[in-house]
Design a protein around this motif. Sequence first.
Motif, PDB file in Angstrom:
ATOM      1  N   VAL A  19      -5.306  -1.382   8.596  1.00  0.00           N
ATOM      2  CA  VAL A  19      -5.259  -1.230   7.148  1.00  0.00           C
ATOM      3  C   VAL A  19      -4.545  -2.412   6.490  1.00  0.00           C
ATOM      4  N   GLU A  20      -3.400  -2.817   7.023  1.00  0.00           N
ATOM      5  CA  GLU A  20      -2.641  -3.909   6.411  1.00  0.00           C
ATOM      6  C   GLU A  20      -3.456  -5.202   6.382  1.00  0.00           C
ATOM      7  N   GLU A  21      -4.152  -5.496   7.456  1.00  0.00           N
ATOM      8  CA  GLU A  21      -4.983  -6.704   7.468  1.00  0.00           C
ATOM      9  C   GLU A  21      -6.145  -6.581   6.494  1.00  0.00           C
ATOM     10  N   ALA A  22      -6.704  -5.394   6.344  1.00  0.00           N
ATOM     11  CA  ALA A  22      -7.790  -5.189   5.382  1.00  0.00           C
ATOM     12  C   ALA A  22      -7.298  -5.456   3.959  1.00  0.00           C
ATOM     13  N   VAL A  23      -6.087  -4.990   3.639  1.00  0.00           N
ATOM     14  CA  VAL A  23      -5.489  -5.253   2.330  1.00  0.00           C
ATOM     15  C   VAL A  23      -5.277  -6.751   2.147  1.00  0.00           C
ATOM     16  N   ASN A  24      -4.671  -7.391   3.131  1.00  0.00           N
ATOM     17  CA  ASN A  24      -4.402  -8.827   3.038  1.00  0.00           C
ATOM     18  C   ASN A  24      -5.682  -9.645   2.922  1.00  0.00           C
TER      19      ASN A  24
END
Length: 70
Positions: A19-24
């Motif tokens: 999820v964090e990489e998708a946001v970034n």
Amino acid sequence: MSHHTYKITELVGSSPVGVEEAVNNAIAKANESIRHMRWFEVSDIRGHLEDGKVAHWQVTLKIGFTMENS
């Protein structure tokens, strides 16, 4: 005291990692064409499954940015 007016746009970021990489990823891509980004809100998280495992994450974001003075 100054005031701020924001415009909001919605986009979807994705990543096979999390999820964090998708946001970034979404924010980095938006930064190529949207100036003055100030905040984001995650409005939805989805995933793509393959063989009973998470294969890809998708995160829907609302990005708020200040409008330029004309």
